[in-house]
Design a protein around this motif. Sequence first.
Motif, short mmCIF file in Angstrom:
data_model
loop_
_atom_site.label_atom_id
_atom_site.label_comp_id
_atom_site.label_asym_id
_atom_site.label_seq_id
_atom_site.Cartn_x
_atom_site.Cartn_y
_atom_site.Cartn_z
N GLU A 50 -9.81 1.12 -5.75
CA GLU A 50 -8.40 1.31 -6.10
C GLU A 50 -7.99 2.77 -5.98
O GLU A 50 -6.85 3.09 -5.64
CB GLU A 50 -8.13 0.78 -7.50
CG GLU A 50 -8.28 -0.72 -7.63
CD GLU A 50 -7.85 -1.24 -8.98
OE1 GLU A 50 -6.98 -0.60 -9.61
OE2 GLU A 50 -8.39 -2.27 -9.42
N VAL A 51 -8.92 3.67 -6.28
CA VAL A 51 -8.63 5.09 -6.14
C VAL A 51 -8.40 5.44 -4.68
O VAL A 51 -7.49 6.21 -4.34
CB VAL A 51 -9.78 5.94 -6.73
CG1 VAL A 51 -9.50 7.44 -6.54
CG2 VAL A 51 -9.97 5.63 -8.21
N PHE A 52 -9.21 4.86 -3.79
CA PHE A 52 -9.02 5.09 -2.35
C PHE A 52 -7.64 4.56 -1.91
O PHE A 52 -6.95 5.18 -1.09
CB PHE A 52 -10.13 4.40 -1.55
CG PHE A 52 -11.44 5.14 -1.57
CD1 PHE A 52 -11.48 6.53 -1.62
CD2 PHE A 52 -12.64 4.45 -1.54
CE1 PHE A 52 -12.69 7.22 -1.64
CE2 PHE A 52 -13.85 5.13 -1.55
CZ PHE A 52 -13.87 6.52 -1.61
N LYS A 53 -7.23 3.40 -2.44
CA LYS A 53 -5.90 2.87 -2.09
C LYS A 53 -4.80 3.81 -2.56
O LYS A 53 -3.79 3.99 -1.88
CB LYS A 53 -5.72 1.48 -2.71
CG LYS A 53 -6.55 0.39 -2.07
CD LYS A 53 -6.28 -0.96 -2.70
CE LYS A 53 -7.10 -2.06 -2.04
NZ LYS A 53 -6.86 -3.38 -2.67
N GLU A 54 -5.00 4.42 -3.73
CA GLU A 54 -4.00 5.36 -4.23
C GLU A 54 -3.93 6.60 -3.35
O GLU A 54 -2.85 7.15 -3.11
CB GLU A 54 -4.35 5.76 -5.67
CG GLU A 54 -3.21 6.36 -6.45
CD GLU A 54 -2.09 5.34 -6.69
OE1 GLU A 54 -0.92 5.77 -6.72
OE2 GLU A 54 -2.39 4.13 -6.84
N LEU A 55 -5.08 7.02 -2.83
CA LEU A 55 -5.10 8.15 -1.90
C LEU A 55 -4.31 7.82 -0.64
O LEU A 55 -3.58 8.67 -0.10
CB LEU A 55 -6.54 8.51 -1.55
CG LEU A 55 -6.73 9.79 -0.72
CD1 LEU A 55 -6.51 11.02 -1.61
CD2 LEU A 55 -8.11 9.85 -0.08
N GLU A 56 -4.44 6.57 -0.17
CA GLU A 56 -3.70 6.14 1.02
C GLU A 56 -2.20 6.10 0.76
O GLU A 56 -1.41 6.25 1.68
CB GLU A 56 -4.18 4.75 1.45
CG GLU A 56 -5.60 4.75 2.02
CD GLU A 56 -6.08 3.37 2.39
OE1 GLU A 56 -6.86 3.23 3.35
OE2 GLU A 56 -5.67 2.40 1.70
N ARG A 57 -1.81 5.91 -0.50
CA ARG A 57 -0.38 5.93 -0.83
C ARG A 57 0.17 7.34 -0.82
O ARG A 57 1.33 7.56 -0.50
CB ARG A 57 -0.15 5.31 -2.22
CG ARG A 57 -0.39 3.81 -2.31
CD ARG A 57 0.02 3.27 -3.66
NE ARG A 57 -0.21 1.83 -3.74
CZ ARG A 57 -1.29 1.28 -4.27
NH1 ARG A 57 -2.24 2.05 -4.79
NH2 ARG A 57 -1.44 -0.04 -4.28
#
Length: 301
Positions: free
Chosen positions: A238-245
Amino acid sequence: MKEEEIIKKWLDKETLSAEELQFLEEMEDFHEYKKIAEKAAHFKAPEFNIEEGLENLKKKKQEKKTKNIWLGRLPRIAAILVIAIGSYFLFFHSNYTDIDTATMVTKQVSLPDASEVVLNTNSSISYAKDNWTGNREIHLEGEAFFKVAKGKKFTVITNLGEISVLGTKFNVRQREKSIQVDCYEGLVEVKINNKTIKLSAGKSLSFRDQQLNQYENFDNSSNWLRGKSTFKSIPLGEVFKELERQYPVQIQTKNLTLDQDKLFTGSFTHKDIETAIKSITLPFGLDYSIQKNKIIVSARE
């Protein structure tokens, strides 16, 4: 499994497999259907007969002798969903104001009552401008910081719950399967998972994997307003997804399994991508390489 069966399971809120979820997310129009369905689930309007609305829309379409070509590509059940909810919004939702943000873009919005909303990147809000004085309701997808002017009840509606206040400062981070609410001033009432919780200033709440947790926060406002995303025991994926945002990049993993026990507590900056990815990978002993708009993360050999 046929497309129609997968969409029906989604509409019935049945548990979907990883493959089924991927199929839905890759559908060209699924994101728009999801936004419409979420808003319709919460929208309060006069009594309306969806079947009658659907019939009226069909008659109007026949009179004009036009067709929506894109509906022909979808299963019948998805077409009915779009037409029916589209009729609903045609009659009762036409005065809504929609505002969204793109990657690496935040936006400050002034509401009709002088309340303020700051939208984080890749987020959106929707509200009825013409009826705002009598109905202070705002639909949120993503993350936003709210500074609410005193007045009648102010409600933030997400697909996982509702947050209501009279006048306060608070932040809501809504994701597909989780929500976090931070209260910085005043009192916030959160309705979620058939429970009502009141948060005072300095208190936070998170709902993830059907688990509801409350804890203290020691900040005066959200860290993302200061250019930093902060996490407390959040799965690494989920942290990686937030980075992509926050950045126009795609994260790919190589020889790495993002197990649920890999929980990240920390933060990353919004100002420098390499500093940000280091903040995430170093605590887990992971390697990374940046290739244009792609970051490959792998286990250290």
